[in-house]
Design a protein around this motif. Structure first.
Motif, PDB file in Angstrom:
ATOM      1  N   LEU A  26       0.845  -1.202   0.000  1.00 49.13           N
ATOM      2  CA  LEU A  26       0.000   0.000   0.000  1.00 49.13           C
ATOM      3  C   LEU A  26       0.878   1.249   0.000  1.00 49.13           C
ATOM      4  O   LEU A  26       0.651   2.176  -0.772  1.00 49.13           O
ATOM      5  N   GLU A  27       1.880   1.263   0.882  1.00 46.70           N
ATOM      6  CA  GLU A  27       2.769   2.423   0.964  1.00 46.70           C
ATOM      7  C   GLU A  27       3.535   2.652  -0.334  1.00 46.70           C
ATOM      8  O   GLU A  27       3.819   3.785  -0.694  1.00 46.70           O
ATOM      9  N   GLN A  28       3.856   1.584  -1.020  1.00 44.01           N
ATOM     10  CA  GLN A  28       4.629   1.685  -2.257  1.00 44.01           C
ATOM     11  C   GLN A  28       3.760   2.004  -3.463  1.00 44.01           C
ATOM     12  O   GLN A  28       4.282   2.251  -4.544  1.00 44.01           O
ATOM     13  N   GLY A  29       2.454   1.964  -3.291  1.00 42.83           N
ATOM     14  CA  GLY A  29       1.561   2.240  -4.410  1.00 42.83           C
ATOM     15  C   GLY A  29       1.373   1.064  -5.338  1.00 42.83           C
ATOM     16  O   GLY A  29       0.806   1.207  -6.419  1.00 42.83           O
ATOM     17  N   VAL A  30       1.814  -0.112  -4.921  1.00 36.51           N
ATOM     18  CA  VAL A  30       1.650  -1.320  -5.726  1.00 36.51           C
ATOM     19  C   VAL A  30       0.187  -1.747  -5.733  1.00 36.51           C
ATOM     20  O   VAL A  30      -0.333  -2.204  -6.741  1.00 36.51           O
ATOM     21  N   VAL A  31      -0.457  -1.561  -4.596  1.00 39.82           N
ATOM     22  CA  VAL A  31      -1.870  -1.909  -4.431  1.00 39.82           C
ATOM     23  C   VAL A  31      -2.647  -0.615  -4.199  1.00 39.82           C
ATOM     24  O   VAL A  31      -2.243   0.224  -3.385  1.00 39.82           O
ATOM     25  N   GLU A  32      -3.755  -0.458  -4.900  1.00 35.90           N
ATOM     26  CA  GLU A  32      -4.594   0.731  -4.741  1.00 35.90           C
ATOM     27  C   GLU A  32      -5.267   0.722  -3.370  1.00 35.90           C
ATOM     28  O   GLU A  32      -5.766  -0.300  -2.921  1.00 35.90           O
ATOM     29  N   ILE A  33      -5.262   1.861  -2.727  1.00 35.65           N
ATOM     30  CA  ILE A  33      -5.910   1.990  -1.424  1.00 35.65           C
ATOM     31  C   ILE A  33      -7.353   2.423  -1.639  1.00 35.65           C
ATOM     32  O   ILE A  33      -7.617   3.481  -2.193  1.00 35.65           O
ATOM     33  N   LYS A  34      -8.262   1.592  -1.196  1.00 43.31           N
ATOM     34  CA  LYS A  34      -9.687   1.925  -1.274  1.00 43.31           C
ATOM     35  C   LYS A  34     -10.006   2.952  -0.189  1.00 43.31           C
ATOM     36  O   LYS A  34      -9.342   3.013   0.859  1.00 43.31           O
ATOM     37  N   ILE A  35     -11.016   3.745  -0.426  1.00 44.80           N
ATOM     38  CA  ILE A  35     -11.375   4.834   0.501  1.00 44.80           C
ATOM     39  C   ILE A  35     -11.531   4.355   1.949  1.00 44.80           C
ATOM     40  O   ILE A  35     -10.941   4.955   2.851  1.00 44.80           O
ATOM     41  N   PRO A  36     -12.293   3.276   2.226  1.00 44.52           N
ATOM     42  CA  PRO A  36     -12.433   2.862   3.632  1.00 44.52           C
ATOM     43  C   PRO A  36     -11.095   2.511   4.291  1.00 44.52           C
ATOM     44  O   PRO A  36     -10.882   2.810   5.463  1.00 44.52           O
ATOM     45  N   VAL A  37     -10.203   1.896   3.538  1.00 44.76           N
ATOM     46  CA  VAL A  37      -8.879   1.558   4.077  1.00 44.76           C
ATOM     47  C   VAL A  37      -8.075   2.839   4.297  1.00 44.76           C
ATOM     48  O   VAL A  37      -7.409   2.993   5.323  1.00 44.76           O
ATOM     49  N   GLY A  38      -8.158   3.764   3.364  1.00 45.20           N
ATOM     50  CA  GLY A  38      -7.468   5.044   3.511  1.00 45.20           C
ATOM     51  C   GLY A  38      -7.931   5.812   4.736  1.00 45.20           C
ATOM     52  O   GLY A  38      -7.123   6.411   5.453  1.00 45.20           O
ATOM     53  N   ILE A  39      -9.214   5.766   4.986  1.00 46.75           N
ATOM     54  CA  ILE A  39      -9.766   6.434   6.175  1.00 46.75           C
ATOM     55  C   ILE A  39      -9.222   5.787   7.443  1.00 46.75           C
ATOM     56  O   ILE A  39      -8.817   6.474   8.381  1.00 46.75           O
ATOM     57  N   LYS A  40      -9.167   4.467   7.460  1.00 43.35           N
ATOM     58  CA  LYS A  40      -8.650   3.770   8.640  1.00 43.35           C
ATOM     59  C   LYS A  40      -7.163   4.063   8.839  1.00 43.35           C
ATOM     60  O   LYS A  40      -6.717   4.277   9.956  1.00 43.35           O
ATOM     61  N   ILE A  41      -6.404   4.114   7.735  1.00 43.96           N
ATOM     62  CA  ILE A  41      -4.984   4.460   7.834  1.00 43.96           C
ATOM     63  C   ILE A  41      -4.835   5.860   8.427  1.00 43.96           C
ATOM     64  O   ILE A  41      -4.023   6.076   9.335  1.00 43.96           O
ATOM     65  N   ALA A  42      -5.608   6.803   7.934  1.00 44.41           N
ATOM     66  CA  ALA A  42      -5.550   8.165   8.457  1.00 44.41           C
ATOM     67  C   ALA A  42      -5.884   8.195   9.947  1.00 44.41           C
ATOM     68  O   ALA A  42      -5.230   8.908  10.724  1.00 44.41           O
ATOM     69  N   MET A  43      -6.870   7.416  10.346  1.00 44.26           N
ATOM     70  CA  MET A  43      -7.239   7.360  11.767  1.00 44.26           C
ATOM     71  C   MET A  43      -6.098   6.765  12.596  1.00 44.26           C
ATOM     72  O   MET A  43      -5.784   7.280  13.673  1.00 44.26           O
ATOM     73  N   LEU A  44      -5.497   5.682  12.108  1.00 38.73           N
ATOM     74  CA  LEU A  44      -4.395   5.048  12.845  1.00 38.73           C
ATOM     75  C   LEU A  44      -3.202   5.987  12.995  1.00 38.73           C
ATOM     76  O   LEU A  44      -2.512   5.968  14.011  1.00 38.73           O
ATOM     77  N   LEU A  45      -2.976   6.795  11.965  1.00 36.84           N
ATOM     78  CA  LEU A  45      -1.859   7.741  11.998  1.00 36.84           C
ATOM     79  C   LEU A  45      -2.248   9.084  12.627  1.00 36.84           C
ATOM     80  O   LEU A  45      -1.418   9.976  12.741  1.00 36.84           O
ATOM     81  N   ASN A  46      -3.516   9.202  13.016  1.00 38.00           N
ATOM     82  CA  ASN A  46      -4.038  10.429  13.604  1.00 38.00           C
ATOM     83  C   ASN A  46      -3.781  11.630  12.678  1.00 38.00           C
ATOM     84  O   ASN A  46      -3.282  12.672  13.100  1.00 38.00           O
ATOM     85  N   GLU A  47      -4.119  11.423  11.406  1.00 39.35           N
ATOM     86  CA  GLU A  47      -3.918  12.449  10.378  1.00 39.35           C
ATOM     87  C   GLU A  47      -5.225  12.696   9.641  1.00 39.35           C
ATOM     88  O   GLU A  47      -6.091  11.824   9.568  1.00 39.35           O
ATOM     89  N   ASP A  48      -5.347  13.859   9.068  1.00 41.29           N
ATOM     90  CA  ASP A  48      -6.482  14.192   8.228  1.00 41.29           C
ATOM     91  C   ASP A  48      -6.370  13.409   6.922  1.00 41.29           C
ATOM     92  O   ASP A  48      -5.305  13.401   6.284  1.00 41.29           O
ATOM     93  N   PHE A  49      -7.436  12.751   6.510  1.00 39.94           N
ATOM     94  CA  PHE A  49      -7.444  11.934   5.294  1.00 39.94           C
ATOM     95  C   PHE A  49      -6.979  12.729   4.079  1.00 39.94           C
ATOM     96  O   PHE A  49      -6.119  12.272   3.324  1.00 39.94           O
ATOM     97  N   TYR A  50      -7.525  13.918   3.880  1.00 40.17           N
ATOM     98  CA  TYR A  50      -7.177  14.719   2.710  1.00 40.17           C
ATOM     99  C   TYR A  50      -5.712  15.155   2.745  1.00 40.17           C
ATOM    100  O   TYR A  50      -5.029  15.122   1.732  1.00 40.17           O
ATOM    101  N   SER A  51      -5.228  15.544   3.890  1.00 48.19           N
ATOM    102  CA  SER A  51      -3.819  15.954   4.002  1.00 48.19           C
ATOM    103  C   SER A  51      -2.882  14.783   3.725  1.00 48.19           C
ATOM    104  O   SER A  51      -1.843  14.942   3.098  1.00 48.19           O
ATOM    105  N   LEU A  52      -3.267  13.613   4.193  1.00 45.31           N
ATOM    106  CA  LEU A  52      -2.426  12.433   4.044  1.00 45.31           C
ATOM    107  C   LEU A  52      -2.344  11.960   2.595  1.00 45.31           C
ATOM    108  O   LEU A  52      -1.277  11.585   2.120  1.00 45.31           O
ATOM    109  N   PHE A  53      -3.456  11.981   1.902  1.00 41.74           N
ATOM    110  CA  PHE A  53      -3.507  11.390   0.562  1.00 41.74           C
ATOM    111  C   PHE A  53      -3.556  12.382  -0.599  1.00 41.74           C
ATOM    112  O   PHE A  53      -3.392  11.986  -1.741  1.00 41.74           O
ATOM    113  N   PHE A  54      -3.775  13.661  -0.336  1.00 40.94           N
ATOM    114  CA  PHE A  54      -3.946  14.594  -1.441  1.00 40.94           C
ATOM    115  C   PHE A  54      -3.032  15.816  -1.374  1.00 40.94           C
ATOM    116  O   PHE A  54      -3.237  16.767  -2.098  1.00 40.94           O
ATOM    117  N   GLU A  55      -2.051  15.822  -0.519  1.00 43.69           N
ATOM    118  CA  GLU A  55      -1.128  16.963  -0.458  1.00 43.69           C
ATOM    119  C   GLU A  55       0.290  16.502  -0.626  1.00 43.69           C
ATOM    120  O   GLU A  55       0.657  15.422  -0.379  1.00 43.69           O
TER     121      GLU A  55
END
Length: 80
Positions: free
Chosen positions: A51-80
Motif C-alpha cells: 500500500l505504501e509503495q503504491g503497488v496496491v490501490e488503497i480503497k477509501i475505507p482503508v485510507g480512512i482507517k490508515i488516516a485514523m491510525l496515523l491520527n492524520e487528516d485523510f485529505y492531508s495524508l492522501f492529497f497533499e
C-alpha cells in the motif's frame, strides 16, 4: 453558517492522489509496518508495505482507517 458548522471540502481530483506521505508520516510517528498491517487485518507486513509503495490501490475505507491510525487528516495524508 454558525461557528459549529462544518465546511464541505471539494473532492480533489484523482490525479492528485498520492501515496508519498504514508511512509514518512508513519515513520515520523514511530509506528511500525507490523502494527499497521495488524490493525488493518493483513496477515503480514508485506501486504501493508505494498500500500505504501503504491503497488496496491488503497480503497477509501482503508485510507480512512490508515488516516485514523496515523491520527492524520485523510485529505492531508492522501492529497497533499
Amino acid at each position: 453558517m454558525g461557528e459549529n458548522s462544518v465546511q464541505a471540502r471539494k473532492m480533489p481530483s484523482p490525479e492528485r492522489y498520492t501515496y508519498a506521505n504514508l511512509e514518512r508520516v508513519r515513520k515520523s510517528k514511530g509506528i511500525s509496518i507490523t502494527f499497521m498491517a495488524r490493525e488493518l487485518g493483513y496477515k503480514n507486513p508485506a501486504s501493508y508495505r505494498k500500500l505504501e509503495q503504491g503497488v496496491v490501490e488503497i480503497k477509501i475505507p482503508v485510507g480512512i482507517k490508515i488516516a485514523m491510525l496515523l491520527n492524520e487528516d485523510f485529505y492531508s495524508l492522501f492529497f497533499e
